[in-house]
Each structure stands twice: as C-alpha cells, then as structure tokens.
Enzyme design. Sequence first.
Site, short mmCIF file in Angstrom:
data_model
loop_
_atom_site.label_atom_id
_atom_site.label_comp_id
_atom_site.label_asym_id
_atom_site.label_seq_id
_atom_site.Cartn_x
_atom_site.Cartn_y
_atom_site.Cartn_z
N HIS A 171 0.80 -1.23 0.00
CA HIS A 171 0.00 0.00 0.00
C HIS A 171 0.83 1.28 0.00
CE1 HIS A 171 0.93 -0.02 4.28
NE2 HIS A 171 0.63 1.26 4.27
C1 UD1 Z 1 -2.06 5.27 6.19
C2 UD1 Z 1 -0.74 5.73 6.78
C3 UD1 Z 1 0.31 4.66 6.59
C4 UD1 Z 1 -0.16 3.35 7.16
C5 UD1 Z 1 -1.48 2.98 6.48
C6 UD1 Z 1 -2.02 1.68 6.99
C7 UD1 Z 1 -0.29 8.15 6.68
C8 UD1 Z 1 0.48 9.20 6.00
N1 UD1 Z 1 -0.25 6.94 6.11
O1 UD1 Z 1 -1.87 5.14 4.79
O2 UD1 Z 1 1.48 5.05 7.29
O3 UD1 Z 1 0.79 2.35 6.90
O4 UD1 Z 1 -2.42 4.02 6.76
O5 UD1 Z 1 -3.18 1.34 6.35
O6 UD1 Z 1 -0.91 8.43 7.68
N2 UD1 Z 1 -9.48 4.62 2.36
C9 UD1 Z 1 -10.65 3.92 2.39
N3 UD1 Z 1 -11.16 3.53 3.59
C10 UD1 Z 1 -10.55 3.82 4.76
C11 UD1 Z 1 -9.34 4.56 4.73
C12 UD1 Z 1 -8.82 4.93 3.53
O7 UD1 Z 1 -11.23 3.61 1.35
O8 UD1 Z 1 -11.05 3.44 5.83
C13 UD1 Z 1 -8.91 5.00 1.07
C14 UD1 Z 1 -9.17 6.42 0.67
O9 UD1 Z 1 -9.43 6.45 -0.69
C15 UD1 Z 1 -7.85 7.11 0.96
C16 UD1 Z 1 -6.83 6.00 0.74
O10 UD1 Z 1 -7.51 4.81 1.12
O11 UD1 Z 1 -7.64 8.21 0.16
C17 UD1 Z 1 -5.59 6.14 1.55
O12 UD1 Z 1 -5.90 6.35 2.94
P1 UD1 Z 1 -4.97 7.31 3.84
O13 UD1 Z 1 -5.46 7.35 5.23
O14 UD1 Z 1 -4.76 8.60 3.14
O15 UD1 Z 1 -3.54 6.62 3.81
P2 UD1 Z 1 -3.12 5.09 3.78
O16 UD1 Z 1 -2.58 4.78 2.44
O17 UD1 Z 1 -4.18 4.20 4.34
#
Ligand code: UD1
Length: 387
Positions: free
Chosen positions: A227
């Site tokens: 990811h």
């Molecule tokens: C975040 C953390 C990363 C951690 C990871 C674990 C930061 C900078 N990054 O990355 O260090 O390893 O979490 O999972 O804080 N989304 C969903 N559902 C959710 C959450 C997210 O669909 O419940 C999707 C959204 O489209 C979002 C994307 O996933 O834009 C990324 O989520 P985000 O919280 O921005 O960062 P992660 O890649 O999950």
Amino acid sequence: MNPDKPMSKKPRIHIIAGARPNFMKISPLVEALHSRAKDDGGEVCPGIRIIHTGQHYDPNMSDVFFNELGIPKPDYHLEVGSGSQAEQTARTMVAYEKVLLQDRPGLVIVVGDVNSTLACSLTGKKMGIRVAHVEAGLRSFDMTMPEEINRKLTDAISDLLFVTEEAGMRNLREEGIPEERMYFVGNVMIDTLRKNLLKLENGDFSPSVPLKSFLQSKGRYAVLTLHRPSNVDRKEDLYRVWSAIRGIAVDVPILFPVHPRTKNRIEEHAPDVSNISMVAPLGYLDMLYAVKGATLVLTDSGGLQEETTALGIPCVTIRENTERPSTVDIGTNYLAGTDPGSILAAAREILSGHPKKGGIPPNWDGHAAERIADIILREMKRGGGIR
Ligand code: UD1
C-alpha cells in the site's frame, strides 16, 4: 463524545488512534493504564479517553479491530476521513483542538507515524499539553515518505519518547533529544500479537469464510500486502513490483488482502492475477492466522516486518529502506528493495527451504505497554507535568 461517560475531576490522558496500524498499538496501552487505575483506586491514576480521528473509517479498516481487540468505544470520534496529506492533517488538528478546549488532559499519547499522530501531537503541544510518543526514534532516512516526516516532527516535540528497538535510541541521541526523555521499552504491537496468539492456540478462533476458502486447498502459500504510495500510486512503480509478484505466484499461491489505496490501482494497472487471491482487508485475528501459517510474507508495511520477526516467519520487504533495522539484523526480514530481480531472489531463497534464521529483538516480550504505563505513572507521582 460518549455521553454516558461522566466528566471526572481526575487527571486525564488522551490516547489517539486514527489508522489501522494504530489500533493494535493502543489496545495493550489502554489495558495497562486501566489495570493500574483499578489497582490504585483512582488516587493518582488518570481517567483515560480514547480519541479516534477517523483517518480510517471503513469497518474492515477500523471497527473490526476495536471489536476483536476489546478496545473500549472511543470517547470522541473526529470523523476526519480521507484527503490529501495537508487536508487530512489540517482537518484532524482543527477537530482535535475543539476537543482539547472542552476536555483538556494532562498528557496526550500518540502512537506510530500516521498523519493522525503528527496532527494530534502538534495540536496538543501547542496548547501546552505534554505529549508521549509510542514507537519513537524509528527512521527510514527517506524524507519522501510522509511517515518519516510525521515521525521526526512528532519526536522533536514529544516529552516522553517510548522506543521499540535499539536503533531508535541511537537515532534520537543523534538528533539531540535529551536522554531523560527516552525509554527503551519494547514493542506494544508485539504485546498484542503475543496475547492474541494465545487465542488462536486455544482454538477459540475460526477463520472467516474468504480466508477459510483460500486455505482449504492450499499447502504452502504466501501472504502479500502492498500500500505504500511509492509502490502503488504510479503505474510504472506498481508494474515493476507486480512483475516480481507474478513471478513468485508461479511457484506458490498468494493471498492478497488488498488495501483500499491499492485496490483501484491494481484493477487499472496490474490485471493479471493468476494464482493470486485478492480479498478485502482482513481483521486482526484472520491476518494473524494467515501469517502464522504462511511460508513467506511479501510486504511494504512497517508492522508486518515486526510481526513476522516475532513469529519467525520469513518476510520479504518490498522497499528500499526500513525504519525497523532489527527485523533485518536480528529477525527474519529480507530488505529486498523494489527491483523485481531482488524481490524474486529473496523469495526463491525462502521457497528453496533455506530461509535465514531469525531471533527476537530485545524487549519484544509482550510487556512493553506495562513498562510504558509504569513510567507514565511514575512521572505523574513525581509531578512530572501530568496534571
Ligand atoms: C495510512 C498511513 C500509513 C499506514 C497505512 C495503513 C499516513 C500518512 N499513512 O496510509 O502510514 O501504513 O495508513 O493502512 O498516515 N481509504 C478507504 N477507507 C478507509 C481509509 C482509507 O477507502 O477506511 C482509502 C481512501 O481512498 C484514501 C486512501 O484509502 O484516500 C488512503 O488512505 P490514507 O489514510 O490517506 O492513507 P493510507 O494509504 O491508508
């Protein structure tokens, strides 16, 4: 806020969690602090409030962990959701400041390196509240990672720094953090792992339907997670890594619980998934069960590097660097980089039946959260600023 919980005059601690890897870290902390509060009859021990920022909000990225790990319902839910780095961090700061204005604690505990970690430590510190960082000192020395920025800034403003491995202590010293602020306590994520392994070993757990159906017909298998923005966001990066994954899938079936960030990219850019079973993100116990039985794990996650080391399962880390060097120096982790040839070579060494042998890093003994709780309470008794 949870309206059922009366405001007490006792000193308070806020424990912050926002994203999936935070939940398994706060679980043993909440338990250790609660058990000390019970023993002490409420004289010195603080009331604990759990703040969920809502960075991760899908049930399979959040609720399942609260349920399985028995974490009490959050007292506040900030519902910040997804967004750009700046949007997510800023929304969390604004929302958490409002909480602090009505429920000011003596200490804010943050864990890990996600945007919620930085946002809440910064907000608390600017309001004159002391901050404790659990999992301090880790450094990838790669400032293109949002997590590295979050780690460095959080450590720079924290009053108590709780460190998981020896390299973390060295990094903090080199950054000029005063010695009296840092404590080498071990790894709270491994506290959770050890406790929940017992549940699996007692036979109290049955895997979910998708996991069961994957495991039914398989002998040896690999587990994959992916990811990191640097691996999945750009087509050419994902394509490189995916070519290695496909090569490994020729030799061994792969279980791939797909992170929401990765899902769309895979469908768009890497459609060939033969011998790769893509499933929705797994809950904590399912994942532990799957990893414990795997021949190898392929990952770019931080937590899985540690969990595989604790379990003695070979791990190939698909990154150019790791902030967790003890998993490579002591544990079962191969830091393969992102070159397809190196990823394949590491996986083939493991699949040949001769993986390197690993040991357990010091203090990864299941008692890190207890040490942290004792230090926090000792600081309180000394009048160390936790009101
Ligand atoms: C975040 C953390 C990363 C951690 C990871 C674990 C930061 C900078 N990054 O990355 O260090 O390893 O979490 O999972 O804080 N989304 C969903 N559902 C959710 C959450 C997210 O669909 O419940 C999707 C959204 O489209 C979002 C994307 O996933 O834009 C990324 O989520 P985000 O919280 O921005 O960062 P992660 O890649 O999950």
